[in-house]
Structures are given as structure tokens and as C-alpha cells.
Design a protein around this motif. Structure first.
Motif, mmCIF file in Angstrom:
data_model
loop_
_atom_site.group_PDB
_atom_site.id
_atom_site.type_symbol
_atom_site.label_atom_id
_atom_site.label_comp_id
_atom_site.label_asym_id
_atom_site.label_seq_id
_atom_site.Cartn_x
_atom_site.Cartn_y
_atom_site.Cartn_z
ATOM 1 N N GLU A 178 12.094 -42.713 -36.622
ATOM 2 C CA GLU A 178 12.727 -41.667 -37.420
ATOM 3 C C GLU A 178 12.596 -40.314 -36.728
ATOM 4 O OE1 GLU A 178 12.701 -40.735 -42.116
ATOM 5 O OE2 GLU A 178 10.773 -40.650 -41.118
ATOM 6 N N GLN A 179 13.692 -39.573 -36.676
ATOM 7 C CA GLN A 179 13.700 -38.263 -36.056
ATOM 8 C C GLN A 179 13.321 -37.206 -37.091
ATOM 9 O OE1 GLN A 179 14.249 -37.803 -32.717
ATOM 10 N NE2 GLN A 179 14.278 -40.042 -32.657
ATOM 11 N N ILE A 180 12.390 -36.350 -36.751
ATOM 12 C CA ILE A 180 11.929 -35.298 -37.649
ATOM 13 C C ILE A 180 12.414 -33.953 -37.115
ATOM 14 C CG2 ILE A 180 9.957 -34.252 -38.801
ATOM 15 C CD1 ILE A 180 10.319 -37.176 -39.465
ATOM 16 N N LYS A 181 13.050 -33.174 -37.976
ATOM 17 C CA LYS A 181 13.492 -31.845 -37.597
ATOM 18 C C LYS A 181 12.705 -30.820 -38.397
ATOM 19 C CE LYS A 181 17.602 -29.011 -36.856
ATOM 20 N NZ LYS A 181 19.086 -28.963 -36.943
ATOM 21 N N LEU A 182 11.975 -29.961 -37.698
ATOM 22 C CA LEU A 182 11.171 -28.923 -38.340
ATOM 23 C C LEU A 182 11.967 -27.629 -38.405
ATOM 24 C CD1 LEU A 182 7.717 -29.543 -36.597
ATOM 25 C CD2 LEU A 182 8.529 -30.455 -38.770
ATOM 26 N N LEU A 183 12.068 -27.066 -39.611
ATOM 27 C CA LEU A 183 12.824 -25.839 -39.818
ATOM 28 C C LEU A 183 11.975 -24.833 -40.580
ATOM 29 C CD1 LEU A 183 16.317 -27.230 -40.922
ATOM 30 C CD2 LEU A 183 15.684 -26.361 -38.673
ATOM 31 N N PRO A 184 12.153 -23.532 -40.343
ATOM 32 C CA PRO A 184 11.478 -22.522 -41.164
ATOM 33 C C PRO A 184 11.888 -22.681 -42.631
ATOM 34 C CG PRO A 184 12.395 -21.527 -39.182
ATOM 35 C CD PRO A 184 12.925 -22.933 -39.243
ATOM 36 N N ASP A 185 10.933 -22.597 -43.516
ATOM 37 C CA ASP A 185 11.205 -22.791 -44.941
ATOM 38 C C ASP A 185 11.974 -21.591 -45.489
ATOM 39 O OD1 ASP A 185 11.103 -23.233 -47.712
ATOM 40 O OD2 ASP A 185 9.219 -24.336 -47.520
ATOM 41 N N PRO A 186 13.192 -21.794 -45.997
ATOM 42 C CA PRO A 186 13.968 -20.659 -46.508
ATOM 43 C C PRO A 186 13.383 -20.061 -47.777
ATOM 44 C CG PRO A 186 15.089 -22.729 -46.984
ATOM 45 C CD PRO A 186 13.918 -23.069 -46.118
ATOM 46 N N ASP A 187 12.575 -20.842 -48.515
ATOM 47 C CA ASP A 187 11.996 -20.347 -49.766
ATOM 48 C C ASP A 187 10.674 -19.621 -49.556
ATOM 49 O OD1 ASP A 187 14.134 -21.499 -51.064
ATOM 50 O OD2 ASP A 187 13.063 -23.389 -51.465
ATOM 51 N N GLU A 189 10.704 -19.974 -35.402
ATOM 52 C CA GLU A 189 11.981 -20.575 -35.023
ATOM 53 C C GLU A 189 11.816 -22.072 -34.817
ATOM 54 O OE1 GLU A 189 13.435 -19.499 -31.171
ATOM 55 O OE2 GLU A 189 11.424 -19.149 -30.376
ATOM 56 N N SER A 190 12.930 -22.766 -34.950
ATOM 57 C CA SER A 190 12.993 -24.187 -34.612
ATOM 58 C C SER A 190 13.600 -24.301 -33.230
ATOM 59 C CB SER A 190 13.854 -24.930 -35.638
ATOM 60 O OG SER A 190 13.980 -26.283 -35.297
ATOM 61 N N ARG A 191 12.884 -24.933 -32.298
ATOM 62 C CA ARG A 191 13.376 -25.010 -30.931
ATOM 63 C C ARG A 191 12.818 -26.239 -30.222
ATOM 64 N NH1 ARG A 191 9.710 -20.226 -28.495
ATOM 65 N NH2 ARG A 191 8.111 -21.481 -27.474
ATOM 66 N N ASP A 192 13.464 -26.590 -29.126
ATOM 67 C CA ASP A 192 12.994 -27.704 -28.303
ATOM 68 C C ASP A 192 11.740 -27.287 -27.550
ATOM 69 O OD1 ASP A 192 15.030 -29.325 -29.119
ATOM 70 O OD2 ASP A 192 16.350 -28.825 -27.436
ATOM 71 N N ILE A 193 10.775 -28.192 -27.516
ATOM 72 C CA ILE A 193 9.508 -27.944 -26.827
ATOM 73 C C ILE A 193 9.406 -28.898 -25.649
ATOM 74 C CG2 ILE A 193 7.001 -27.993 -27.037
ATOM 75 C CD1 ILE A 193 7.322 -27.319 -29.978
ATOM 76 N N VAL A 194 9.220 -28.348 -24.469
ATOM 77 C CA VAL A 194 9.130 -29.150 -23.251
ATOM 78 C C VAL A 194 7.719 -29.708 -23.133
ATOM 79 C CG1 VAL A 194 9.361 -29.151 -20.754
ATOM 80 C CG2 VAL A 194 10.908 -27.757 -22.138
ATOM 81 N N ALA A 210 18.505 -41.822 -38.182
ATOM 82 C CA ALA A 210 18.288 -40.923 -39.309
ATOM 83 C C ALA A 210 17.489 -39.709 -38.869
ATOM 84 C CB ALA A 210 17.551 -41.665 -40.420
ATOM 85 N N GLU A 211 17.658 -38.618 -39.609
ATOM 86 C CA GLU A 211 16.934 -37.392 -39.299
ATOM 87 C C GLU A 211 16.391 -36.820 -40.591
ATOM 88 O OE1 GLU A 211 17.813 -34.025 -36.159
ATOM 89 O OE2 GLU A 211 19.001 -33.704 -37.975
ATOM 90 N N LYS A 212 15.092 -36.638 -40.634
ATOM 91 C CA LYS A 212 14.441 -36.079 -41.813
ATOM 92 C C LYS A 212 14.127 -34.610 -41.543
ATOM 93 C CE LYS A 212 11.506 -38.428 -44.177
ATOM 94 N NZ LYS A 212 10.316 -39.199 -44.588
ATOM 95 N N VAL A 213 14.479 -33.755 -42.492
ATOM 96 C CA VAL A 213 14.242 -32.323 -42.360
ATOM 97 C C VAL A 213 12.936 -31.967 -43.064
ATOM 98 C CG1 VAL A 213 15.069 -30.016 -42.932
ATOM 99 C CG2 VAL A 213 16.681 -31.769 -42.167
ATOM 100 N N VAL A 214 12.054 -31.289 -42.358
ATOM 101 C CA VAL A 214 10.791 -30.813 -42.909
ATOM 102 C C VAL A 214 10.773 -29.299 -42.792
ATOM 103 C CG1 VAL A 214 8.281 -30.854 -42.719
ATOM 104 C CG2 VAL A 214 9.594 -32.946 -42.280
#
Length: 333
Positions: free
Chosen positions: A153-162, A184-189, A33-37
Motif C-alpha cells: 500500500e502506498q502512503i501519501k503524507l500531507l500537511p493537515d489542513p485542519d 511540505e509533502s515532498r519526495d525524499i531521496v 491504492a494510495e492512503k492519505v495520512v
């Protein structure tokens, strides 16, 4: 009796296997599963940027928003609970150093299960800097974030469109100019083998160099120019020439001592370091030239000593202008 005990044991083992299988399946499904934050960041103030410490100090506000149907309630309005009392992601700022929080660890939950967590921090954050162009440098400062969930659980962080993130227009930092910002949402090494999906808010800043030009560069140029006065003093007056040359050298040494605490303490040369080195070399060369012309004058070769001074009047400013241009305008290392 033994047969009944055997049936009971078999039934218990079967139930345990079914329970274990069901739990394993639940964990596996949670892992897929992937939860969007959604993340919203505001830089309220930039207090300082320290080149020597490779860090910056900011006043920062962030809002994290996600939906969890299991937290839905009858309402009618939102309820407030502790973040520790619910199953929620844990948010990590990777470059956080010493910080203070001014908000409680609480979340607001709407009747539909929308969760909002607010965070406000003030303090220091690390930022590796390439200072080769100092004091004419510009840099990008970042706030990289990661989130960790439960049960894989996989968490995906995205810029809030609102709520678009931004940085305040009035900042406390005096010697830097903010030229832009982005999110931006991006992979962090994290390591060579570990990469995490995260969110990064960054802002670009350019150093205001007028302060360094007026207080450091121009006085240094004047010290170097003072050492050239010896070229207009007749070589027969060796005492006066040596006095001016030595005074310029001592003034430069005092200048170096005064400037030591103002420059970043780093293991490589900056443009300012190269300019200081060239200026020091010019003053030392002028002192050597005075010694040479004084010796020629004392040996009866006054005409040759005067010729040396005449050439030096043009040669030294030309060489200094060329080396200063190389130090400040050559390609960055």
C-alpha cells in the motif's frame, strides 16, 4: 475409483489456482491504492543545536490522521486501541538518533473509521550543516518522515489542513534565533535509486554571534593590537621590543588553547578559522619585524630601523583590516 480420484485432484488444483489468482489480484490492487495520512507537527522546544556533532535536540509532538473504513464501529464515541493491533502505517523519522517517547503506542478510532495516532519524542536528530560562515551562519533544520503500509500500500503524507503545524515562540536554546518554519509533502531521496514520498517539517535558525564577537573576536583583536606596540618603542631598546612581541605571541598561543573546545571540529575552514589564521600570521610577522629592526639597530642602521617601524604603524593595521574583512565578508566557500 481412479477416475473419481482424478476428478478430485483436478478440482483441488483448480481451486488452488483460483485462490492464488485472487490473492495476487488483491495484492496488486493494494499496491495501486494510495492512503492519505494528514500530519500535524509542533516543535514544543529546541533544547540545543550542536555544530560540532551536526545534530539538534528538540521536544517534538506529532499527530497522524487517516481514515480506514474497515475500522468503523457502532460508537457512540471513539475507542482506543493499540497501534500494533490494527493494520496501520508505520511512521519513520529518518534523522532520528537517540530519543525517548512520552506517549503510549495507542490510536483513537472514531465511529466513522477516522484514526488518530499521536507521538511525542524528545531527543537528538542528525542534521548535516555547512559551517563555512561560522559564527555568522544560518541553517535549515529538518524532520523528514516516511510511512510504510501493508501489502504494498502506498502512503501519501500531507500537511493537515485542519491543524497547521507550528513551533513554540519560547525556546530553551540560547545562542540561536528561529527565523521561520515550514511544512511540505515532498519526495525524499534515500539512495541514488530509491526515492520515497514523505513529509518534511523544517525550521530556519540563525546563530546569535554577539557572544562570539564579545568573548572571542574582540579579545583576539586586542592581542594583535598589543603586538603593534613594538612599533612605538625605539629600536635601540631591543630588549623591550622583543619582550612585548614574545608576550603577544605567547598570549596568542594560550588563546588558541582556550578556544580549541569552543569551535566546531570539522575538516574545512570556517570564517572564524580564517580570521584566527590571519591574526596569528600578523602577530608572528610583528615578531619578525622586531628581530629585523633590532638587527639593523645593532648594525648601526638605527635610522633605517626607525623607518621600518614608522611604515609598520600604518601597514600592519591596514593589512589586518583588509584580511579581517576578507575573512568575514568574502563569499562563502
Amino acid at each position: 475409483m481412479n477416475r473419481l480420484a482424478g476428478y478430485t485432484y483436478f478440482f483441488a488444483v483448480l481451486c488452488a489456482l483460483l485462490l492464488f489468482s485472487g490473492r495476487s489480484l488483491a495484492v496488486e490492487e493494494a499496491g495501486d491504492a494510495e492512503k492519505v495520512v494528514y500530519v500535524y507537527v509542533v516543535i514544543l522546544d529546541v533544547d540545543a543545536i550542536s555544530s560540532a556533532d551536526q545534530s539538534f535536540t528538540i521536544n517534538y509532538y506529532a499527530q497522524f490522521r487517516w481514515t480506514d473504513p474497515s475500522l468503523a464501529h457502532p460508537g457512540p464515541g471513539s475507542i482506543r486501541r493499540s497501534l500494533n493491533d490494527i493494520v496501520a502505517p508505520r511512521f519513520i523519522l529518518l534523522n532520528q538518533q537517540k530519543t525517548w517517547s512520552s506517549l503510549l503506542n495507542l490510536v483513537d478510532i472514531s465511529p466513522e473509521g477516522e484514526v488518530i495516532y499521536r507521538q511525542r519524542l524528545w531527543g537528538d536528530f542528525s542534521q548535516p550543516l555547512r559551517l563555512h560562515d561560522f559564527p555568522f551562519d544560518s541553517h535549515t533544520f529538518e524532520l523528514p518522515m516516511l510511512a510504510a503500509g501493508d501489502l504494498g500500500e502506498q502512503i501519501k503524507l500531507l500537511p493537515d489542513p485542519d491543524y497547521p503545524s507550528f513551533i513554540s515562540s519560547e525556546l530553551s536554546v540560547a545562542d540561536w534565533s528561529i527565523t521561520g518554519y515550514s511544512e511540505e509533502s515532498r519526495d525524499i531521496v534515500l539512495t541514488d535509486e530509491a526515492v520515497g514520498g514523505g513529509y518534511v517539517f523544517s525550521f530556519q535558525a540563525k546563530r546569535i554571534f554577539n557572544h562570539y564577537v564579545i568573548k572571542f573576536i574582540i579579545p583576539l583583536i586586542l592581542i594583535v593590537a598589543m603586538s603593534w606596540v613594538v612599533f612605538w618603542i625605539d629600536p635601540s631598546e631591543a630588549g623591550s621590543q622583543l619582550s612585548v612581541a614574545v608576550t603577544a605571541a605567547l598570549t596568542l598561543i594560550a588563546y588558541h588553547i582556550a578556544l580549541a573546545g569552543k569551535l566546531p571540529d570539522i575538516p574545512y575552514l570556517t570564517r572564524m578559522d580564517m580570521f584566527l589564521f590571519c591574526s596569528t600570521l600578523m602577530v608572528f610577522t610583528a615578531l619578525v619585524e622586531v628581530v629585523v629592526t633590532s638587527r639593523l639597530a645593532s648594525d648601526g642602521k638605527l635610522h633605517l630601523a626607525r623607518r621600518f617601524d614608522q611604515v609598520s604603524r600604518v601597514l600592519f593595521p591596514s593589512v589586518y583590516l583588509g584580511t579581517a574583512g576578507w575573512a568575514f565578508f568574502s563569499a562563502a566557500a
